[in-house]
Design an enzyme around this catalytic site. Structure first.
Site, PDB file in Angstrom:
ATOM      1  N   SER A 142      84.751  15.200 -14.306  1.00 19.85           N
ATOM      2  CA  SER A 142      84.419  15.356 -12.892  1.00 19.85           C
ATOM      3  C   SER A 142      85.388  14.556 -12.026  1.00 19.85           C
ATOM      4  O   SER A 142      85.822  15.030 -10.966  1.00 19.85           O
ATOM      5  CB  SER A 142      82.982  14.912 -12.625  1.00 19.85           C
ATOM      6  OG  SER A 142      82.852  13.526 -12.797  1.00 19.85           O
TER       7      SER A 142
ATOM      8  N   ARG B 154      87.691  16.674  -9.544  1.00 19.50           N
ATOM      9  CA  ARG B 154      87.418  16.498  -8.121  1.00 19.50           C
ATOM     10  C   ARG B 154      88.710  16.202  -7.365  1.00 19.50           C
ATOM     11  O   ARG B 154      89.037  16.833  -6.359  1.00 19.50           O
ATOM     12  CB  ARG B 154      86.419  15.365  -7.906  1.00 19.50           C
ATOM     13  CG  ARG B 154      86.021  15.203  -6.446  1.00 19.50           C
ATOM     14  CD  ARG B 154      85.106  14.023  -6.228  1.00 19.50           C
ATOM     15  NE  ARG B 154      83.905  14.102  -7.039  1.00 19.50           N
ATOM     16  CZ  ARG B 154      83.648  13.328  -8.071  1.00 19.50           C
ATOM     17  NH1 ARG B 154      84.515  12.407  -8.434  1.00 19.50           N
ATOM     18  NH2 ARG B 154      82.537  13.458  -8.745  1.00 19.50           N
TER      19      ARG B 154
ATOM     20  N   ASN C 121      90.599  18.939  -4.920  1.00 16.97           N
ATOM     21  CA  ASN C 121      90.777  18.669  -3.500  1.00 16.97           C
ATOM     22  C   ASN C 121      92.235  18.720  -3.096  1.00 16.97           C
ATOM     23  O   ASN C 121      92.584  19.315  -2.073  1.00 16.97           O
ATOM     24  CB  ASN C 121      90.206  17.279  -3.161  1.00 16.97           C
ATOM     25  CG  ASN C 121      88.747  17.358  -2.787  1.00 16.97           C
ATOM     26  OD1 ASN C 121      88.405  17.732  -1.679  1.00 16.97           O
ATOM     27  ND2 ASN C 121      87.886  17.045  -3.734  1.00 16.97           N
TER      28      ASN C 121
END
Lengths: 156, 279
Positions: free
Chosen positions: B201, B205, B209
């Site tokens: 994660s 992440r 992004n």
């Protein structure tokens, strides 16, 4: 987007960066910031102490001023009391002096009066003797009639 | 930027343009291929971080700091307080970890704000036409997963250090359902998921992004491509559209740059302090 050997290179790069920062960056900053914190804490406590001693000094100064004021009041009071006493004493002594003078004057007057009376008496006695002698046509020996003259003098 | 690119070379298609910007400069084959752009950019930025922090650290003083040192100290204290709030104990190593992650990720993410075609233009000026060069190491899954894997190792290390090898092993088979042998398999399965979810994660992440941010810059740049092929009012509309959108997105992207770096800094600290406590 595929995972390949770049991954290994990135791990190595990150480990080197981590080691460098752990070894050379964190310690000097920790030391410097802790030391500065300590300095600031000391400065603040010194300021507190200064404030406290200033307050104490102010209180002490107030005490001294109050004491001085009390003492000044006491002195003024004592001085005015003393001056009152002096005035009173002067008044008293003036009064007694006056009385004394009056008494002396009275005494003097009495004395003078007495003297005058005595002189008058003597003169009256003389006059009486002389007039009696004239009336009788002869000399009256004052010595012989001293007792009568004296009685006369006292009656006048 | 894109307009110049389009004007110089006979009108590349939008797909070509995006694909070009999505391709790493790669050497080697299969697994043993290297993204040279990612490696060089991240290493250069790591050196920059080391240089800047090192300079500040040499000047660090308990007296009055200079403006530069003061700025670095603000960053340092921000990280120090962040770690101190989450982790109670000797936090020297965790501060180093958080500081490395934060400064490096901020530096790498900031590369996204560079003009999109700048590397290609520089390469072109140096004689390499159509060179591939992606400036953003955090938009390469290798870059983010590498940091996440180091974090994973540190989490496991912290667990073992806090509970001992036996304690940590016992936790794998007995938590969270219980220590009955029937429950060992579900326990191990759940722990594996829990453990692996953390780095995955984290990496996904940040990668997601930054990749999306970069892609949006590319899509906005397509307006410039369109402007190069249009004329009159259409040219003006495309041109103004690109400038306005790129500016707005860049300003908003500053927030993402810092926010993603912050998240990637805080979560490892949370994971490590949890690893030393729970169950």
């Amino acid at each position: 987007m595929d995972i390949n050997a770049t991954f290994i290179g990135q791990i190595i790069a990150f480990l080197i960066l981590l080691w460098f920062i752990f070894k050379f960056i964190v310690p000097p900053f920790s030391v410097a910031i802790d030391a500065r914190q300590k300095k600031i804490a000391e400065g603040l406590s010194a300021a507190d102490r200064g404030q406290k001693s200033l307050d104490e000094a102010k209180a002490r100064a107030e005490d001294v001023i109050r004491e001085a004021r009390d003492r000044a009041n006491q002195i003024v009071d004592a001085a005015s009391k003393r001056s009152n006493e002096l005035v009173e004493a002067a008044k008293q002594s003036a009064l007694t002096e006056g009385d004394r003078l009056v008494a002396a004057a009275k005494q003097q007057i009495e004395l003078e009066t007495a003297k005058a009376r005595e002189a008058l008496r003597r003169e009256v006695a003389d006059l009486a003797v002389k007039s009696a002698a004239k009336v009788l046509g002869r000399e009256i020996d004052p010595a012989k009639h001293a007792d009568i003259l004296g009685k006369l003098a006292t009656e006048i | 930027m894109a307009a110049e690119h389009g004007a110089e070379h006979a009108a590349p298609s939008a797909t070509d343009y995006i694909n070009h910007h999505m391709t790493h400069l790669t050497v080697g084959e299969g697994f043993w291929s290297w993204h040279v752009d990612t490696l060089i950019m991240s290493a250069a930025l790591a050196l920059l971080v080391m240089f800047v922090l090192g300079r500040a650290a040499r000047q660090a003083t308990s007296g009055v700091p200079s403006r530069f040192v003061c700025f670095i100290e603000i960053v340092f204290e921000f990280i120090d307080n962040l770690v101190g709030e989450i982790y109670h104990g000797n936090r020297k190593f965790l501060v180093a970890l958080a500081l490395s992650l934060f400064t490096w990720i901020v530096a790498m993410n900031t590369m996204d704000l560079l003009p999109l075609d700048l590397p290609a233009n520089i390469a072109g000026a140096m004689g390499y036409e159509h060179a591939f060069w992606r400036v953003l190491p955090t938009a390469d899954l290798n870059g983010t997963l590498a940091m996440a894997l180091v974090v994973l190792v540190l989490v496991i290390g912290a667990s073992i250090r806090a509970k001992g090898l036996g304690g940590y092993g016992h936790e794998w088979v007995s938590a969270p359902f219980g220590s009955h042998p029937v429950l060992w398999i579900p326990n191990i399965f759940l722990n594996a998921v829990e453990l692996l979810a953390k780095p995955v994660s984290l990496a996904m992440r940040l990668f997601g992004n930054m990749f999306a941010g970069e892609l949006l810059f590319m899509l906005i740049a397509l307006l410039g491509l369109a402007a190069a092929q249009a004329s009159g009012i259409a040219f003006g509309a495309f041109f103004i559209g690109q400038v306005a959108l790129a500016t707005g997105w860049a300003i908003f992207h500053i927030l993402i740059v810092l926010l993603q770096a912050y998240i990637f800094t805080v979560l490892p600290i949370v994971y490590i302090s949890m690893a030393e406590q729970h169950h």
